[in-house]
Scaffold this active site. Structure first.
Site, PDB file in Angstrom:
ATOM      1  N   CYS A  54       0.835  -1.197   0.000  1.00  0.00           N
ATOM      2  CA  CYS A  54       0.000   0.000   0.000  1.00  0.00           C
ATOM      3  C   CYS A  54       0.876   1.255   0.000  1.00  0.00           C
ATOM      4  O   CYS A  54       1.682   1.458   0.900  1.00  0.00           O
ATOM      5  CB  CYS A  54      -0.915  -0.001   1.224  1.00  0.00           C
ATOM      6  N   TYR A  85      -6.912   5.301  -9.937  1.00  0.00           N
ATOM      7  CA  TYR A  85      -6.786   4.396  -8.796  1.00  0.00           C
ATOM      8  C   TYR A  85      -7.825   3.276  -8.865  1.00  0.00           C
ATOM      9  O   TYR A  85      -7.518   2.108  -8.619  1.00  0.00           O
ATOM     10  CB  TYR A  85      -6.951   5.182  -7.494  1.00  0.00           C
ATOM     11  N   GLU A  97       1.433  -0.349  -7.092  1.00  0.00           N
ATOM     12  CA  GLU A  97       1.444   0.910  -6.354  1.00  0.00           C
ATOM     13  C   GLU A  97       2.887   1.201  -5.964  1.00  0.00           C
ATOM     14  O   GLU A  97       3.549   0.351  -5.374  1.00  0.00           O
ATOM     15  CB  GLU A  97       0.573   0.813  -5.105  1.00  0.00           C
ATOM     16  N   ASP A 132      -3.282  -7.104   2.360  1.00  0.00           N
ATOM     17  CA  ASP A 132      -3.548  -6.456   1.072  1.00  0.00           C
ATOM     18  C   ASP A 132      -3.159  -7.422  -0.041  1.00  0.00           C
ATOM     19  O   ASP A 132      -1.970  -7.695  -0.249  1.00  0.00           O
ATOM     20  CB  ASP A 132      -2.753  -5.160   0.944  1.00  0.00           C
ATOM     21  N   TYR A 137      -0.032  -4.832  -5.182  1.00  0.00           N
ATOM     22  CA  TYR A 137       0.739  -4.812  -3.936  1.00  0.00           C
ATOM     23  C   TYR A 137       2.044  -5.590  -4.035  1.00  0.00           C
ATOM     24  O   TYR A 137       2.676  -5.864  -3.016  1.00  0.00           O
ATOM     25  CB  TYR A 137      -0.117  -5.369  -2.793  1.00  0.00           C
ATOM     26  N   CYS A 200      -2.791   2.004   7.210  1.00  0.00           N
ATOM     27  CA  CYS A 200      -1.427   1.662   6.780  1.00  0.00           C
ATOM     28  C   CYS A 200      -1.212   0.184   7.058  1.00  0.00           C
ATOM     29  O   CYS A 200      -1.148  -0.232   8.212  1.00  0.00           O
ATOM     30  CB  CYS A 200      -0.380   2.491   7.521  1.00  0.00           C
ATOM     31  N   CYS A 209      18.448  -5.969   7.125  1.00  0.00           N
ATOM     32  CA  CYS A 209      19.132  -6.156   5.845  1.00  0.00           C
ATOM     33  C   CYS A 209      20.624  -5.870   6.058  1.00  0.00           C
ATOM     34  O   CYS A 209      21.000  -4.729   6.375  1.00  0.00           O
ATOM     35  CB  CYS A 209      18.555  -5.233   4.801  1.00  0.00           C
TER      36      CYS A 209
END
Length: 217
Positions: A54, A85, A97, A132, A137, A200, A209
């Protein structure tokens, strides 16, 4: 972000929505800092484009990063020209997105942005990010300069090793040269600054990472 997705397969040129020749109206200025959303950008600044679920929450991650001059959300790596959208939410445009990041390489390096990208989502989920679900996504790095490819691929390999050690499946992130980035509608730009309690769905893996974070010279 709660529109129904029509499957997890990308459309073909024959099945994609037709779109339109004209661009979709968007904001002129960044809602948070007032900088020009579509440029011109300061001389010497660089751009990066990422997809990590998102785009509301993804964009906030980057505009909060020191050295980032502007951010914008939009649609990338699909078939339909100038999608809306609502069209991308059908899964029939092929777009992800994405977030466009304009940054000062003297203050933040591309590798630092990559580290933020990898750690801010789960890049092993294919056509989804958490709850999502859908092709929009998917995870992606869209290269705006040839020299971005090596660090993108190097950090993917390093992060995949770290993830596998924690039991995660292989990374599904696409890394491709950036096609056209279509700016999303005005109300999507810096959405969570306009709506602080807005949705969110962004969430990382909790795995670091293992790449360097030195500031570019």
């Amino acid at each position: 972000m709660f529109f129904l997705k029509k499957g997890l397969d990308l459309p073909t040129a024959a099945t994609a929505l037709p779109g339109r020749a004209q661009s979709i109206p968007t904001a002129v200025r960044h809602f948070v800092n007032g900088h020009a959303l579509q440029g011109p950008y300061p001389e010497g600044f660089e751009t990066a484009i990422f997809a990590l679920g998102c785009f509301w929450g993804a964009e906030r991650k980057f505009w909060q990063t020191p050295g980032v001059w502007a951010t914008a959300v939009g649609y990338i790596n699909g078939i339909t020209p100038n999608p809306t959208y609502e069209e991308t939410c059908t899964g029939l445009t092929g777009h992800a997105e994405a977030v466009l990041v304009v940054y000062d390489p003297a203050k933040v390096s591309y590798e630092e942005l990559l580290k933020l990208f990898w750690e801010s989502h789960d890049p092993t989920q294919g056509m989804r990010q958490g709850n999502d679900v859908g092709t929009t996504y998917r995870s992606g790095i869209y290269l705006t300069a040839p020299e971005q490819r090596a660090p993108a691929e190097r950090t993917r390999a390093a992060f995949e090793t770290a993830l596998k050690a924690r039991g995660f499946p292989p990374i599904t992130t696409e890394i491709v040269d950036a096609p056209i980035f279509y700016f999303a509608e005005d109300y999507h730009q810096q959405y969570l600054a306009k709506n602080p309690s807005g949705y969110c769905g962004l969430g990382g893996t909790g795995v670091s990472c293992p790449i360097g974070t030195g500031v570019a010279a």
